[in-house]
Write an enzyme that holds these catalytic residues in place. Structure first.
Site, PDB file in Angstrom:
ATOM      1  CG  HIS A 271      83.307  68.043   4.048  1.00 64.16           C
ATOM      2  ND1 HIS A 271      81.941  68.124   4.250  1.00 64.16           N
ATOM      3  CD2 HIS A 271      83.837  69.078   4.742  1.00 64.16           C
ATOM      4  CE1 HIS A 271      81.668  69.171   5.006  1.00 64.16           C
ATOM      5  NE2 HIS A 271      82.794  69.762   5.332  1.00 64.16           N
ATOM      6  CG  HIS A 498      79.818  72.090  11.474  1.00 63.43           C
ATOM      7  ND1 HIS A 498      80.387  70.845  11.357  1.00 63.43           N
ATOM      8  CD2 HIS A 498      80.444  72.875  10.575  1.00 63.43           C
ATOM      9  CE1 HIS A 498      81.334  70.880  10.430  1.00 63.43           C
ATOM     10  NE2 HIS A 498      81.384  72.094   9.932  1.00 63.43           N
TER      11      HIS A 498
END
Length: 612
Positions: A271, A498
């Protein structure tokens, strides 16, 4: 148990906590559960959602629909073939009747439905959506269709990209991404990926892109023409079908090479989002929150830390080029954790450069189980150690709030004692070497359904907010912490976040004890969870962020900057991306959950949400 909102009623089962039972990568939430189903769209009242390939869509556009999580794929399909909002008063009733028995989801029959529809429609930013029946004629010089559908293709203004070195508040190196559809002033001092990679910041020779989602064709086009053939290394965590797709997508670009990160613990992800940029003039590091796909760079709130330009150390110099925050050591240690031969040359380049101007601390997560001193190398225990060693105490510290803001949520357990309060909150409340264990206010920012509905992207913005009903129904206690996404101070209230940020803020919300921007969401997989009677920490995923501490800037606290935009000159104030104090959920608000439908009020594009 059920909860009502103006968007309907979603029902919650009384299932017991199942711990961190994450679905395998590449599978849908529906395939891993039997107690919840998404209702099928009505046959007579709404357009069917189908992954229909249109003749004008390129192979690249079609491929981009398959990138990312199930929530993102659902958003892409909803954008390609949107389901239009119908004003028929019978819609809610028909929807409810078609929901399977025991599905755990039903729309309400509230008498307030029609009022709520009217009120919801009035709250939408004014925009004239194109008529679904009107066929748009092609224009000779029209840009090619977006992979997210023609309606959602937002052209950049002519002055969207920088033609000269931008006016930046470079004291902290923290910047927000540009957003289309905002007043120009809110992009003055923000950056787009084309700005980052432009010759304004250096003459690029090679680069590395660490990320979770890649659209290779789109990524290559973000490099200016003069750098477009420079070698690029992609560091990813894809496996099986996703890896095969990435390999296929990279084949047309011989200068693009791939490096697969090892994910040795089940359900972990790569990630981390980082760029390593090697110039003729030096070297730069950028740690950010955006995936390398188009959808992440135009109408979402994203952030980044951009390092200074690090010069090359003189040959034969005894100077290590280390910073007071030991950033160089920690970056090399993080890169070494990949055990990847492809990164060895880059590690040597870093050793050859002077990183002494860095004022941030690196906070990484790497997959593994760690014991002894290694427990404080990664994850939230790394953050705890830095806060313990490098922050000061305050006489009223129990009133200094913890604020966490994120775009995804993992399984927290049946109550806050399982992880949130027992581990993570203890880390976030650490200040100096104080023996006190205060219990300060905790604000968690996560968009509500209404935030998503009225956003620039409409409901498809929720594809980047993958909180599932299966997880939510097991932790209703968590929702009492939730606060709305409001960002009027940066003009980004309607640009869904985000970005991921964590901070400690003063009682009057004007000062920060510390600030962290990271790729890590609110999850044990990202931050780590203690095991074996707290003698071991287990981390599933790769994550990366930076921590800003006032002591590194010879300050006691960071003052919160009231009006970050437009940037005119450097400021000592820290540009928090959202409004403080946070706005609580009302009794009508519900957290956005991606895999249930929302059909009682249209979004800003006149559509409803029917997850595929």
């Amino acid at each position: 148990m059920s909860q009502d909102s103006q968007h309907g009623k979603w029902c919650i089962s009384s299932s017991e906590d199942e711990g961190e039972n994450l679905p395998p990568s590449g599978t849908t939430a529906k395939s891993n559960t039997t107690f919840i189903q998404s209702p099928s769209p009505p046959k007579t009242e709404a357009v069917s959602v189908k992954a229909e390939v249109k003749p004008e869509q390129s192979d690249s556009s079609i491929s981009s629909l398959l990138i990312g999580s199930e929530a993102r794929k659902s958003a892409a399909l909803n954008q390609v073939n949107p389901v239009k909002f119908e004003t028929s008063p019978s819609l809610a009733g028909k929807r409810k009747q078609e929901v399977p028995e025991g599905s755990g989801w039903a729309l309400s029959d509230s008498d307030d439905d029609e009022d709520n529809k009217q009120k919801a429609t009035n709250n939408i930013p004014k925009k004239d959506p194109p008529s679904p029946k009107a066929k748009k004629q092609k224009v000779a010089n029209e840009r090619p269709p977006s992979p997210h559908g023609r309606v959602y293709y937002i052209d950049e203004p002519e002055d969207f990209f920088e033609s000269s070195f931008p006016c930046l508040n470079d004291k902290y190196g923290f910047y927000l991404n540009k957003v289309t559809g905002l007043d120009k002033k809110y992009n003055n001092g923000a950056l787009h990926i084309k700005d980052i990679l432009s010759p304004l910041f250096g003459t690029l020779k090679e680069s590395v892109q660490f990320n979770y989602c890649f659209d290779v064709a789109w990524m290559v086009k973000q490099y200016p023409k003069e750098f477009r053939d420079c070698p690029v290394l992609i560091v990813h965590g894809d496996k099986r079908e996703a890896k095969a797709r990435l390999v296929r997508d990279a084949q047309p670009y011989p200068h693009v090479k791939l490096c697969q990160a090892k994910l040795d613990i089940a359900f972990g992800t790569h990630h981390t989002k980082m760029m390593l940029l090697w110039y003729e003039e030096g070297f730069r590091v950028i740690i950010l929150t955006s995936n390398l796909i188009r959808a992440d760079w135009y109408q979402k709130t994203q952030g980044m830390w951009m390092s200074p330009l690090f010069p090359r150390l003189p040959e034969g110099s005894s100077d290590t080029g280390e910073s007071p925050t030991f950033f160089k050591r920690d970056l090399l240690e993080y890169l070494g954790s990949y055990r990847a031969p492809e990164l060895e040359d880059w590690m040597q380049r870093i050793r050859e450069h002077d990183l002494s101007e860095t004022r941030v601390y690196l906070i990484g997560s790497t997959p593994g189980r760690y014991v002894g001193p290694d427990m404080e190398r990664w994850g939230h225990l790394r953050l705890r150690k830095l806060l313990y060693d490098h922050t000061g105490s305050f006489p009223d510290e129990e009133q200094w709030s913890v604020v966490g803001q994120f775009s995804s949520i993992g399984s927290m357990g049946i109550d806050k004692t399982k992880w949130l309060a027992a581990e993570f909150q203890r880390t976030l409340t650490t200040l100096a070497k104080s023996p006190r264990r205060p219990d300060p206010p905790v604000y968690l920012l996560y968009p509500s359904v209404e935030d998503v509905r009225t956003s620039l992207e409409g409901y498809p913005a929720g594809g980047s907010l993958p909180y599932s009903i299966q997880t939510a129904q097991k932790q209703l206690w968590l929702h009492s912490y939730f606060h709305r996404w409001k960002a009027d101070t940066t003009g980004r209230t309607h640009a869904m976040p985000h970005i991921k940020t964590f901070m400690r803020v003063s009682p009057d919300f004007t000062e920060l004890a510390w600030y962290c921007i990271t790729s890590a969401n609110l999850s044990k997989a990202a931050w780590g969870a203690l095991e074996k009677n707290n003698t071991q920490i287990m981390i599933r995923s790769y994550e990366l962020g930076v921590l800003f501490l006032p002591s590194a800037y010879n300050m006691k606290t960071f003052p919160v900057q009231k009006n970050p935009f437009p940037v005119s000159s450097p400021s000592v104030g820290f540009p928090v991306p959202f409004d403080l104090p946070p706005t609580s959920y009302t009794s009508k608000d519900q957290p956005w959950i991606w895999n249930i439908p929302y059909s009682q009020a249209p979004d800003t594009h006149g559509n409803v949400w029917v997850p595929s």
